[in-house]
Design an enzyme around this catalytic site. Sequence first.
Site, PDB file in Angstrom:
ATOM      1  N   HIS A 164     -19.416  18.203 -33.357  1.00  0.00           N
ATOM      2  CA  HIS A 164     -19.538  19.123 -34.501  1.00  0.00           C
ATOM      3  C   HIS A 164     -20.986  19.312 -34.946  1.00  0.00           C
ATOM      4  O   HIS A 164     -21.261  20.178 -35.787  1.00  0.00           O
ATOM      5  CB  HIS A 164     -18.718  18.619 -35.679  1.00  0.00           C
ATOM      6  CG  HIS A 164     -17.246  18.606 -35.449  1.00  0.00           C
ATOM      7  ND1 HIS A 164     -16.546  19.709 -35.007  1.00  0.00           N
ATOM      8  CD2 HIS A 164     -16.316  17.615 -35.581  1.00  0.00           C
ATOM      9  CE1 HIS A 164     -15.261  19.403 -34.881  1.00  0.00           C
ATOM     10  NE2 HIS A 164     -15.106  18.140 -35.217  1.00  0.00           N
ATOM     11  N   ASP A 199     -11.027  17.496 -27.388  1.00  0.00           N
ATOM     12  CA  ASP A 199     -10.768  16.899 -28.689  1.00  0.00           C
ATOM     13  C   ASP A 199      -9.789  17.780 -29.465  1.00  0.00           C
ATOM     14  O   ASP A 199      -9.595  18.959 -29.143  1.00  0.00           O
ATOM     15  CB  ASP A 199     -12.097  16.797 -29.445  1.00  0.00           C
ATOM     16  CG  ASP A 199     -12.021  15.986 -30.718  1.00  0.00           C
ATOM     17  OD1 ASP A 199     -12.244  14.767 -30.649  1.00  0.00           O
ATOM     18  OD2 ASP A 199     -11.753  16.575 -31.779  1.00  0.00           O
ATOM     19  N   HIS A 201     -10.245  18.946 -32.359  1.00  0.00           N
ATOM     20  CA  HIS A 201     -11.011  19.905 -33.137  1.00  0.00           C
ATOM     21  C   HIS A 201     -11.926  20.718 -32.226  1.00  0.00           C
ATOM     22  O   HIS A 201     -12.459  20.203 -31.247  1.00  0.00           O
ATOM     23  CB  HIS A 201     -11.875  19.184 -34.178  1.00  0.00           C
ATOM     24  CG  HIS A 201     -11.101  18.311 -35.101  1.00  0.00           C
ATOM     25  ND1 HIS A 201     -10.769  17.000 -34.790  1.00  0.00           N
ATOM     26  CD2 HIS A 201     -10.590  18.552 -36.327  1.00  0.00           C
ATOM     27  CE1 HIS A 201     -10.082  16.479 -35.788  1.00  0.00           C
ATOM     28  NE2 HIS A 201      -9.960  17.392 -36.725  1.00  0.00           N
ATOM     29  N   ASP A 288      -7.773  12.295 -30.809  1.00  0.00           N
ATOM     30  CA  ASP A 288      -7.142  12.690 -32.073  1.00  0.00           C
ATOM     31  C   ASP A 288      -6.083  13.768 -31.876  1.00  0.00           C
ATOM     32  O   ASP A 288      -5.528  14.287 -32.842  1.00  0.00           O
ATOM     33  CB  ASP A 288      -8.178  13.124 -33.107  1.00  0.00           C
ATOM     34  CG  ASP A 288      -9.241  14.037 -32.535  1.00  0.00           C
ATOM     35  OD1 ASP A 288      -9.179  14.378 -31.345  1.00  0.00           O
ATOM     36  OD2 ASP A 288     -10.172  14.397 -33.296  1.00  0.00           O
TER      37      ASP A 288
END
Length: 345
Positions: A164, A199, A201, A288
């Site tokens: 990120h 991931d 995200h 995740d």
Amino acid sequence: MQAFFSDDQLLHDPQQFMRLGRICKPTDLPTRAEALMSTLAARGIAVGAPPEAGRAALELVHSVDYLDFLESAYARWQKLGGPGLEPGIEVLPNLSPHGVRSGPCPSPSVVAQAGWYIGDLACPIGPHTWRSVLRSAHAAQAAAETVLDGGGIAYALCRPSGHHAQHARAGGFCYVNNSAIAAATLRRRHARVAVLDIDAHHGDGTQQIFYRRGDVLTVSTHADPSGYYPWYTGYPHERGTGEGEGCNLNLPLAHGSGNAEFAEALDTAVAAIERFQPQALVLPLGFDTYKDDPISVLKFDMEAFRLAGERVRALGLPTVVVQEGGYMVDAIGAALDAFLEGLQA
């Protein structure tokens, strides 16, 4: 397979983050790395501390002013004093810049710079954050250099995570973009590098760093961002711009998606990578997506991670695996083991 990790990466110990208006207990715990280390040991995979390498590789993808802020922020914050700033208080922003944000922060104040360089309330900077961030980046750099020297596969157990982190902004538990550093390091010798982010995200920082470049293909499978972090990016229409037109592919998955939907997205991702014809691959690996992860909206089980390993193995590319998210400490060791089973079968 060689793996890299420094004990200094355990020093980052965040005390808080905000979610849905509530100050919550942190999920990026040092025990995450310890669980992953146990899996590597059980598989007999050697883990080495990365060499001290300064900031040179970080500056391939991040601005100097941003790195200066990360390195100095905590010490400068402690000098502010006043109510609510007793010794030991973490650095967090209490304002956001107005209008377009570009270039270095126009103010020398650490308060202003916290708002300029930290994008959300999930990135507190504590006394040891910079050291952990730097050594995490060194793990990614060392893994990439190992692959450059001998091909094959190397694993960077990066913590804090990185995907990120943008060119000059922290976000989502991420301060420095380890996967982008690995890709930029591989580019020293390879004309084309692909990044496949799996991931939960969207890898918004990696996308932002390479969005205008045609030498790095960025592909991301992730939960639909219309109702999930990072909210503002990760949509199919984002295809790159300028020289990077067509070199970004987002494959959002509906919330509740499981192994079958992931397998279909992986087919699309692998086909895009094969068309791009890269000489090396970076795999930002997140767990995740697991069905019981405390912040997951996807429903993968361990077979999904085994499948991911199989698909990477089938590509047959020199590969740097960079650890990203995964916050159910009791599950991430088994998830890594399933991935490695598929990768090494």
